[in-house]
Design a protein around this motif. Structure first.
Motif, PDB file in Angstrom:
ATOM      1  N   VAL A  16       0.838  -1.202   0.000  1.00 29.68           N
ATOM      2  CA  VAL A  16       0.000   0.000   0.000  1.00 29.68           C
ATOM      3  C   VAL A  16       0.875   1.256   0.000  1.00 29.68           C
ATOM      4  O   VAL A  16       0.618   2.219  -0.738  1.00 29.68           O
ATOM      5  N   ALA A  17       1.946   1.235   0.800  1.00 29.19           N
ATOM      6  CA  ALA A  17       2.841   2.389   0.856  1.00 29.19           C
ATOM      7  C   ALA A  17       3.527   2.617  -0.492  1.00 29.19           C
ATOM      8  O   ALA A  17       3.624   3.757  -0.963  1.00 29.19           O
ATOM      9  N   GLU A  18       3.987   1.548  -1.121  1.00 28.12           N
ATOM     10  CA  GLU A  18       4.638   1.669  -2.426  1.00 28.12           C
ATOM     11  C   GLU A  18       3.681   2.206  -3.484  1.00 28.12           C
ATOM     12  O   GLU A  18       4.105   2.859  -4.444  1.00 28.12           O
ATOM     13  N   ALA A  19       2.412   1.915  -3.307  1.00 34.84           N
ATOM     14  CA  ALA A  19       1.406   2.337  -4.281  1.00 34.84           C
ATOM     15  C   ALA A  19       0.826   3.713  -3.960  1.00 34.84           C
ATOM     16  O   ALA A  19      -0.255   4.066  -4.445  1.00 34.84           O
ATOM     17  N   GLY A  20       1.522   4.495  -3.157  1.00 35.26           N
ATOM     18  CA  GLY A  20       1.080   5.852  -2.865  1.00 35.26           C
ATOM     19  C   GLY A  20       0.061   5.947  -1.758  1.00 35.26           C
ATOM     20  O   GLY A  20      -0.666   6.942  -1.673  1.00 35.26           O
ATOM     21  N   GLY A  21       0.015   4.945  -0.887  1.00 33.91           N
ATOM     22  CA  GLY A  21      -0.970   4.962   0.190  1.00 33.91           C
ATOM     23  C   GLY A  21      -0.869   6.158   1.094  1.00 33.91           C
ATOM     24  O   GLY A  21      -1.874   6.598   1.668  1.00 33.91           O
ATOM     25  N   HIS A  72      -0.354   9.080   0.147  1.00 33.67           N
ATOM     26  CA  HIS A  72      -0.780  10.268  -0.602  1.00 33.67           C
ATOM     27  C   HIS A  72      -2.169  10.041  -1.212  1.00 33.67           C
ATOM     28  O   HIS A  72      -2.454  10.488  -2.311  1.00 33.67           O
ATOM     29  N   ALA A  73      -3.017   9.372  -0.490  1.00 32.05           N
ATOM     30  CA  ALA A  73      -4.311   8.957  -1.042  1.00 32.05           C
ATOM     31  C   ALA A  73      -5.124  10.131  -1.570  1.00 32.05           C
ATOM     32  O   ALA A  73      -5.850   9.999  -2.562  1.00 32.05           O
ATOM     33  N   ASP A  74      -5.017  11.280  -0.958  1.00 26.29           N
ATOM     34  CA  ASP A  74      -5.836  12.431  -1.360  1.00 26.29           C
ATOM     35  C   ASP A  74      -5.110  13.371  -2.326  1.00 26.29           C
ATOM     36  O   ASP A  74      -5.610  14.450  -2.657  1.00 26.29           O
ATOM     37  N   ALA A  75      -3.914  12.956  -2.792  1.00 26.20           N
ATOM     38  CA  ALA A  75      -3.082  13.867  -3.583  1.00 26.20           C
ATOM     39  C   ALA A  75      -3.777  14.388  -4.822  1.00 26.20           C
ATOM     40  O   ALA A  75      -3.638  15.570  -5.190  1.00 26.20           O
TER      41      ALA A  75
END
Length: 465
Positions: A449-454, A456-459
């Motif tokens: 999840v972290a590698e997949a931009g977790g 920055h979910a609201d970016a």
């Protein structure tokens, strides 16, 4: 033959034979004991359906065979720099360094891994066709050996070195342009290879000799003509070419300016049986026969072997989640597929793998050989490790052992379907049993999840995105 037919033929090729006949070598016996112990000790099971195993004894044996092979043909200093790309795992690099090997790195990441493993700069070589100024600056500051790839990179080094002699040994990589082996994508010495200075191009050889004459601090010469699918005589031709060029450079300079030859690696691996062939001893003897001056003590040597040191010592153990049939053919659906064996899945003709069948307790399965597919978990039809492969019939809860995967396979994960990286464990064994050491823990889903931009979910929801 159509591409589909070639793929099918590759997946049913000779690796199946040894899997049916059963293990006999010491390495195969160690593997069999480790697989059973992995199941008994809970490293593999319903909740951990894929695990990778490394034979520590086998790795040590290969390292010793490499050292001994070159010690038998020369008294000159030899640095065996393991190609980190083949198995970028810190504990493996640490083990190999304890066995007397250095590290060949091709990126800041690989250098960081080698450093974390305790490999000193003096035992490290930096190769890459795309080094940045920052990478070159760091290597020179640390005293790491650098092989420049091309004239533009050499110009960058000119600016960094200035008038002072660098503390790092510096060389130039040349391409002898000998032609391809059986795997075009891996062949580094073709007429149009992206690596090194193309030695047969018009004016190139003269430029190389002149470049050394103008730079007394250029003291090494590098080539790498070997790879999987390249025959040993062709590899030896590449080494002879770089030796002859070094002699020409030194003659033109009127002194022994080039004092070290980096002959690369690329010894092919036998993926058809447990036999380790060709051997380092055979290659070293061939070099002595073909290029005797290489071993007369005038040159120090560097090698860069990778696959041949690790491949035979790795096994991926994958649980059969489901056993089904389609069109009358049995299919074992496992948790090992393209995510650990991308080369085999996408290019099976070049990268066939052996499969061993184990029962639910990790014991070798017996019974008649049945042609079946060994499928992976990814969501595309071609995710097959073996197609129509004769094996004792795998049932739900059994295990498929994917052999010869110690190099490039479980350490080069392909994140299809966001499949997590499996845990990797080194093993040793004796009369008291098998002991495992954690090389890499299984990847937690939170890491995915972290590698997949977790974080920055609201970016993309922000104003102006």
């Amino acid at each position: 033959m159509t591409p589909q037919a070639r793929s099918a033929a590759a997946r049913t090729a000779s690796p199946a034979t040894s899997a049916v006949t059963g293990p006999t070598s010491a390495a195969a016996q160690r593997r069999e004991q480790a697989v059973r112990a992995a199941v008994e000790q809970g490293l593999a099971g319903p909740d951990t359906p894929i695990v990778a195993l490394l034979d520590t004894t086998g790795i040590r044996t290969s390292a010793a065979a490499l050292r001994d092979a070159f010690a038998a043909v020369t008294d000159a200093p030899v640095l065996h720099a393991f190609a980190v790309k083949a198995c970028p795992l810190v504990p493996v690099l640490r083990l190999l360094h304890a066995e007397g090997l250095g590290a060949e790195v091709a990126s800041p990441g690989e250098l960081a891994l080698a450093t974390a493993a305790g490999v000193p700069p003096a035992d490290t070589v930096l190769d890459s066709p795309a080094k940045t100024p920052a990478e070159l600056r760091e290597a020179l500051a640390l005293g790491i050996a650098v092989n420049a790839d091309n004239p533009q990179e050499l110009a960058r080094l000119d600016a960094l070195v200035g008038s002072a002699r660098p503390s790092s040994p510096v060389g130039l990589r040349v391409n002898p342009q000998l032609g391809a082996g059986s795997i075009e994508a891996l062949s580094t010495a073709t007429a149009t290879s992206k690596f090194g200075v193309a030695l047969l191009d018009e004016g190139a050889r003269e430029w190389v000799v002149r470049a050394y004459a103008e730079r007394p601090w250029l003291t090494r010469l590098h080539t790498h003509s070997g790879s999987q699918g390249v025959a040993l005589p062709l590899m030896a031709q590449g080494v002879r070419a770089v030796y002859e060029l070094a002699e020409e450079i030194n003659a033109a300079a009127g002194r022994r300016q080039v004092d070290t030859l980096d002959i690369g690696g690329g010894l092919p691996v036998n993926f058809a049986s447990d036999e380790e062939t060709p051997t380092y001893a055979a290659y070293a003897q061939l070099l002595k026969d073909e290029v005797p001056g290489l071993f007369d003590g005038q040159y120090a040597l560097v090698t860069e072997f990778g696959r041949s040191l690790l491949a035979k010592h790795g096994t991926v153990l994958a649980r059969v989640e489901y056993a089904k049939t389609s069109g009358g053919r049995p299919i074992a659906v496992t948790h090992a597929g393209v995510q650990i064996a991308a080369r085999t899945v996408y290019a099976p003709a070049s990268w066939p793998l052996r499969i061993e069948a184990y029962d639910a307790k990790g014991r070798p399965k017996t019974g008649p050989a049945v042609a079946q597919d060994i499928a992976g978990p990814a969501c595309f039809a071609g995710d097959l490790l073996a197609e129509n492969r004769p094996l004792p019939l795998l049932d739900q809860g059994d295990y498929a052992g994917v052999l010869d995967t110690g190099a490039y396979y479980f350490a080069h994960h392909y994140s299809y379907n966001s499949l997590a990286r499996p845990g990797i464990y080194g093993f040793t064994g004796d009369a008291e049993g098998v002991r495992f050491a954690t090389v890499r823990t299984p990847q937690p889903i939170s890491d995915l999840v972290a590698e997949a931009g977790g974080g920055h979910a609201d970016a993309l929801l922000a104003d102006g995105a």
